[in-house]
Design a protein around this motif. Structure first.
Motif, PDB file in Angstrom:
ATOM      1  N   MET A   1       0.849  -1.171   0.000  1.00 21.53           N
ATOM      2  CA  MET A   1       0.000   0.000   0.000  1.00 21.53           C
ATOM      3  C   MET A   1       0.898   1.240   0.000  1.00 21.53           C
ATOM      4  O   MET A   1       1.739   1.404   0.865  1.00 21.53           O
ATOM      5  N   LYS A   3       2.221   5.038   0.577  1.00 19.54           N
ATOM      6  CA  LYS A   3       2.054   5.973   1.694  1.00 19.54           C
ATOM      7  C   LYS A   3       1.054   7.065   1.303  1.00 19.54           C
ATOM      8  O   LYS A   3       1.051   7.544   0.178  1.00 19.54           O
ATOM      9  N   MET A   4       0.211   7.431   2.253  1.00 19.42           N
ATOM     10  CA  MET A   4      -0.812   8.453   1.991  1.00 19.42           C
ATOM     11  C   MET A   4      -0.186   9.843   1.956  1.00 19.42           C
ATOM     12  O   MET A   4       0.675  10.162   2.764  1.00 19.42           O
ATOM     13  N   GLU A  45     -13.475  -1.522   1.115  1.00 19.56           N
ATOM     14  CA  GLU A  45     -12.576  -0.999   0.078  1.00 19.56           C
ATOM     15  C   GLU A  45     -11.668   0.094   0.637  1.00 19.56           C
ATOM     16  O   GLU A  45     -10.478   0.137   0.329  1.00 19.56           O
ATOM     17  N   TRP A  47     -10.596   0.542   3.748  1.00 22.63           N
ATOM     18  CA  TRP A  47      -9.552   0.011   4.625  1.00 22.63           C
ATOM     19  C   TRP A  47      -8.475  -0.724   3.842  1.00 22.63           C
ATOM     20  O   TRP A  47      -7.320  -0.803   4.292  1.00 22.63           O
ATOM     21  N   ALA A  48      -8.798  -1.231   2.651  1.00 25.76           N
ATOM     22  CA  ALA A  48      -7.801  -1.908   1.820  1.00 25.76           C
ATOM     23  C   ALA A  48      -6.767  -0.924   1.278  1.00 25.76           C
ATOM     24  O   ALA A  48      -5.659  -1.324   0.909  1.00 25.76           O
ATOM     25  N   GLU A  49      -7.113   0.363   1.268  1.00 26.96           N
ATOM     26  CA  GLU A  49      -6.178   1.364   0.735  1.00 26.96           C
ATOM     27  C   GLU A  49      -5.799   2.442   1.763  1.00 26.96           C
ATOM     28  O   GLU A  49      -5.209   3.455   1.404  1.00 26.96           O
ATOM     29  N   THR A  50      -6.111   2.220   3.028  1.00 24.31           N
ATOM     30  CA  THR A  50      -5.869   3.241   4.050  1.00 24.31           C
ATOM     31  C   THR A  50      -5.100   2.654   5.230  1.00 24.31           C
ATOM     32  O   THR A  50      -5.477   1.620   5.763  1.00 24.31           O
ATOM     33  N   ASP A  51      -4.039   3.344   5.621  1.00 29.30           N
ATOM     34  CA  ASP A  51      -3.282   2.981   6.815  1.00 29.30           C
ATOM     35  C   ASP A  51      -3.267   4.199   7.736  1.00 29.30           C
ATOM     36  O   ASP A  51      -2.621   5.206   7.440  1.00 29.30           O
ATOM     37  N   ASP A  54      -0.148   6.167   8.656  1.00 31.88           N
ATOM     38  CA  ASP A  54       0.418   7.126   7.707  1.00 31.88           C
ATOM     39  C   ASP A  54      -0.116   8.525   7.968  1.00 31.88           C
ATOM     40  O   ASP A  54       0.422   9.498   7.465  1.00 31.88           O
ATOM     41  N   LYS A 157     -12.272   8.883   1.475  1.00 33.48           N
ATOM     42  CA  LYS A 157     -12.262   7.707   0.607  1.00 33.48           C
ATOM     43  C   LYS A 157     -13.543   6.893   0.764  1.00 33.48           C
ATOM     44  O   LYS A 157     -14.080   6.380  -0.212  1.00 33.48           O
TER      45      LYS A 157
END
Length: 170
Positions: A1, A3-4, A45, A47-51, A54, A157
């Protein structure tokens, strides 16, 4: 993933706030029967692209509400009495009587964006960003999601995903 890029997401949230606000308003009027399934899909969806590590923008710019029992447990953990902890870090919100932090960022946020009291964090923190809720439309009406767009990239998101998913399911 990857970094944001939090500043870019905050800018995007401000740019899209009106459009996403209109979407949420229309959604509130239509209230699809399968909304909980759509919400869960959009949330999954997101949570699959969010940490969150970060970002931690919620801990940097917002304050949770605390229950007295939570204050007591946290105060004990950090080696303070309830009263000393309250005097040093907390106040009662004059608007609604909630117990909140006096300042941001949160006193428990580390330089690594990790919470120093994560295992005993307040209920408000534990369930943030409050996407999958039975009172989803109440939160829409109260503009909770709209107000959180620039504060929480996960909410941005989530609402973007929900808009796309609702459109695909028409």
């Amino acid at each position: 993933m990857p970094k944001m890029n939090v500043p870019a997401l905050v800018r995007r949230a401000h740019q899209k706030k009106k459009k996403l606000g209109l979407f949420l308003k229309r959604l509130n009027k239509q209230q699809p029967k399968n909304i909980q399934a759509l919400i869960k899909e959009a949330d999954k969806e997101m949570w699959a692209e969010t940490d969150c590590l970060d970002c931690a923008n919620c801990c940097k710019t917002m304050t949770p509400t605390f229950k007295k029992s939570e204050v007591k447990i946290i105060a004990e953990r950090v080696g303070m009495t309830y009263q000393k902890y309250f005097e040093k870090y907390l106040e009662v919100d004059e608007d609604n009587g909630d117990i909140v932090n006096k300042n941001t960022p949160c006193q428990h946020l580390g330089k690594d964006n990790k919470c120093k009291v994560y295992d005993i964090r307040p209920h408000d923190c534990r369930h943030f960003p409050h996407h999958v809720r039975k009172d989803f439309f109440y939160q829409v009406k109260e503009k909770t999601y709209l107000e959180n767009l620039p504060r929480c990239p996960a909410t941005l998101k989530f609402v973007e995903n929900l808009e796309r998913i609702v459109q695909e399911n028409k």
